[in-house]
Design an enzyme around this catalytic site. Structure first.
Site, mmCIF file in Angstrom:
data_model
loop_
_atom_site.group_PDB
_atom_site.id
_atom_site.type_symbol
_atom_site.label_atom_id
_atom_site.label_comp_id
_atom_site.label_asym_id
_atom_site.label_seq_id
_atom_site.Cartn_x
_atom_site.Cartn_y
_atom_site.Cartn_z
ATOM 1 N N ASP A 70 52.449 40.260 -78.296
ATOM 2 C CA ASP A 70 52.094 41.562 -78.259
ATOM 3 C C ASP A 70 50.692 41.962 -79.080
ATOM 4 O O ASP A 70 50.889 41.850 -80.420
ATOM 5 C CB ASP A 70 53.180 42.505 -78.770
ATOM 6 C CG ASP A 70 54.398 42.588 -78.039
ATOM 7 O OD1 ASP A 70 54.372 43.306 -76.939
ATOM 8 O OD2 ASP A 70 55.474 41.605 -78.182
ATOM 9 N N ARG A 78 50.097 41.725 -83.348
ATOM 10 C CA ARG A 78 50.534 40.727 -84.334
ATOM 11 C C ARG A 78 49.446 39.814 -85.044
ATOM 12 O O ARG A 78 49.930 39.176 -86.046
ATOM 13 C CB ARG A 78 51.368 39.752 -83.362
ATOM 14 C CG ARG A 78 52.464 40.260 -82.521
ATOM 15 C CD ARG A 78 53.277 41.202 -83.193
ATOM 16 N NE ARG A 78 54.350 41.992 -82.177
ATOM 17 C CZ ARG A 78 54.994 43.049 -82.456
ATOM 18 N NH1 ARG A 78 54.533 43.971 -83.419
ATOM 19 N NH2 ARG A 78 55.762 43.608 -81.452
ATOM 20 N N ARG A 141 50.373 54.585 -78.549
ATOM 21 C CA ARG A 141 50.299 53.246 -77.707
ATOM 22 C C ARG A 141 49.839 53.442 -76.462
ATOM 23 O O ARG A 141 49.340 52.419 -75.732
ATOM 24 C CB ARG A 141 51.744 52.630 -77.624
ATOM 25 C CG ARG A 141 52.278 52.002 -79.150
ATOM 26 C CD ARG A 141 53.570 51.440 -79.261
ATOM 27 N NE ARG A 141 53.496 50.145 -78.174
ATOM 28 C CZ ARG A 141 54.827 49.753 -77.816
ATOM 29 N NH1 ARG A 141 55.832 50.300 -78.293
ATOM 30 N NH2 ARG A 141 54.825 48.689 -77.297
ATOM 31 N N LYS A 171 53.423 47.460 -68.923
ATOM 32 C CA LYS A 171 54.845 47.891 -69.489
ATOM 33 C C LYS A 171 55.009 49.483 -69.792
ATOM 34 O O LYS A 171 53.800 50.017 -69.913
ATOM 35 C CB LYS A 171 55.307 47.039 -70.519
ATOM 36 C CG LYS A 171 53.865 47.140 -71.769
ATOM 37 C CD LYS A 171 54.658 46.164 -73.010
ATOM 38 C CE LYS A 171 53.909 46.579 -74.288
ATOM 39 N NZ LYS A 171 53.788 45.461 -75.419
ATOM 40 N N HIS A 172 56.055 49.961 -69.492
ATOM 41 C CA HIS A 172 57.385 49.571 -69.641
ATOM 42 C C HIS A 172 58.037 50.172 -68.253
ATOM 43 O O HIS A 172 58.436 51.271 -68.196
ATOM 44 C CB HIS A 172 58.469 49.767 -70.726
ATOM 45 C CG HIS A 172 57.757 49.396 -72.158
ATOM 46 N ND1 HIS A 172 56.826 50.097 -72.740
ATOM 47 C CD2 HIS A 172 57.825 48.222 -72.914
ATOM 48 C CE1 HIS A 172 56.710 49.409 -73.971
ATOM 49 N NE2 HIS A 172 57.242 48.297 -73.894
ATOM 50 N N HIS A 184 64.459 49.763 -78.901
ATOM 51 C CA HIS A 184 64.970 48.701 -79.964
ATOM 52 C C HIS A 184 66.305 49.253 -80.637
ATOM 53 O O HIS A 184 67.057 48.206 -80.925
ATOM 54 C CB HIS A 184 63.710 48.817 -80.925
ATOM 55 C CG HIS A 184 62.529 48.061 -80.482
ATOM 56 N ND1 HIS A 184 61.540 48.777 -79.866
ATOM 57 C CD2 HIS A 184 61.938 47.094 -80.264
ATOM 58 C CE1 HIS A 184 60.530 48.172 -79.629
ATOM 59 N NE2 HIS A 184 60.845 47.007 -79.696
ATOM 60 N N ASP A 255 62.104 43.115 -70.940
ATOM 61 C CA ASP A 255 61.823 43.389 -72.383
ATOM 62 C C ASP A 255 63.145 42.656 -72.884
ATOM 63 O O ASP A 255 63.859 42.129 -72.455
ATOM 64 C CB ASP A 255 61.955 44.974 -72.892
ATOM 65 C CG ASP A 255 61.223 45.157 -73.899
ATOM 66 O OD1 ASP A 255 60.820 44.202 -74.695
ATOM 67 O OD2 ASP A 255 60.845 46.236 -74.080
#
Length: 364
Positions: A70, A78, A141, A171-172, A184, A255
């Site tokens: 990601d 990351r 985002r 996504k998503h 999450h 996901d």
């Protein structure tokens, strides 16, 4: 000895692991036949270390192995400046700029830096439409609250990534932008009728499908008008929407199946085979080796028992194989720093309006 069927089923999985070097657990999964490995912040110390890690994974595979990450920009990235990479602000900043050419350049920048360390796929762009200011997980985002702007800029960023040889992932699907819960942690539900989805959520995905995006990631969100019980990842109705109304025929990726939206509401016995049966081609299982092996076992048993037709397995494998065309060779860690944070990359990054950002707390 690993059977042909077991290897074919394992070849639908992308797995994560813990550590800065390949763990025995991930190497066992690579031997079993997984098509890919996903990296998180927990796997990263620095650019040269990432290149060495990717080199070791690909060398151990001895076959095309897709390494993904990601790297959206902003709080979900990351690879960051302290590790030697060019940081870019969140996609909302590109939305504010409204410049498709700049979005394409940012995509190419991200792609070149990922390719420098051997990473083949970026789980970007986010093409959710940010229609809910209370959304706890999407927010900045997303490019915009305007579906047309999200479509235009999402296409540009994906084209930039893929021009650098890195597979993009929209996504998503079919849209996480209007939720008030984080998948999450919870299982979000949306009551929108199909007419609303057509007008708002689906427009960017349709544009990305036409533009040839390499992959789409499904959302762990229940769309009540389509399937009141199952989230998109497990829903044949939602996957038919992706294939028939949106026109996307490339690789659909789930996901992470270990996210609470799925793991706390659907047993793995239902989730892993159910996603493949619904029409998802590739499954992300990001954290736990035992869960990863068990998920493979469950999908294999579903194929053996006829709950997943052999034709569905063959279709999924063919789409994963096309995605594997992006799997590059093992990178050379020497000289990698010279290909990162270049003058050209920094010049592109400085043209993007800056927004206040924080680090993504959801995945480490």
């Amino acid at each position: 000895m690993i059977s042909t069927l077991d290897r074919d089923v394992a070849g639908l999985f992308c797995v994560g692991f813990h550590g800065k070097t390949p763990s025995p657990e991930v190497l066992e999964l690579v031997r079993r036949g997984v098509y890919g490995v996903v990296l998180f912040g927990r796997n990263v110390d620095g650019a040269e270390q990432v290149a060495e890690l990717v080199h070791a994974l690909k060398a151990a595979a001895g076959r095309p192995l897709l390494v993904s990450i990601d790297q959206e920009g902003g709080r979900v990235a990351r690879l960051r400046e302290p590790q030697g990479f060019t940081e870019v602000p969140p996609m909302r900043a590109l939305g504010d700029a409204g410049d498709a050419a700049l979005a394409r350049e940012v995509g190419a920048l991200l792609g070149r830096e990922l390719r420098a360390v051997g990473i083949d796929q970026d789980y970007a762009p986010v093409v959710d439409v940010d229609t809910n200011p209370a959304n706890p997980v999407i927010g900045d985002r997303a490019f915009s609250r305007d579906p047309a702007a999200v479509a235009r800029l999402g296409v540009a960023l994906a084209e930039g990534l893929q021009s650098a040889g890195v597979a993009a992932c929209a996504k998503h699907f079919p849209g996480h932008g209007d939720t008030s819960q984080d998948s999450h942690k919870d299982l979000p539900r949306l009551p929108h009728p199909l007419a609303r989805l057509e007008e708002v959520e689906l427009a960017p995905f349709r544009a990305l499908a036409r533009a040839g995006v390499a992959s789409v990631m499904t959302a762990h969100v229940v769309f009540e008008a389509l399937d009141p019980r199952r989230p998109a990842t497990l829903s044949p109705e939602v996957m038919r929407l992706l294939r028939e109304r949106v026109g996307f025929q490339a690789c659909a990726i789930s996901d992470d199946l270990e996210m609470k939206a799925v793991a706390e509401h659907f047993p793995l016995e239902e989730a892993a085979p159910g996603a493949v049966a619904a029409g998802v081609d590739a499954l992300l299982v990001c954290h736990t080796a035992g869960v990863q092996h068990r998920a493979i076992d469950l999908v294999r048993a579903a194929v053996e028992g006829g709950r997943i037709p052999r034709a569905r397995l063959a279709e999924a494998r063919a789409r994963v194989e096309r995605l594997l065309a992006f799997a590059g060779p093992a990178p050379d860690p020497r000289g990698v720093l010279a290909r990162l944070r270049t003058r050209e990359h920094l010049a592109v990054a400085t043209r993007i309006p800056r927004l206040a950002t924080g680090h993504d707390p959801t995945h480490v």
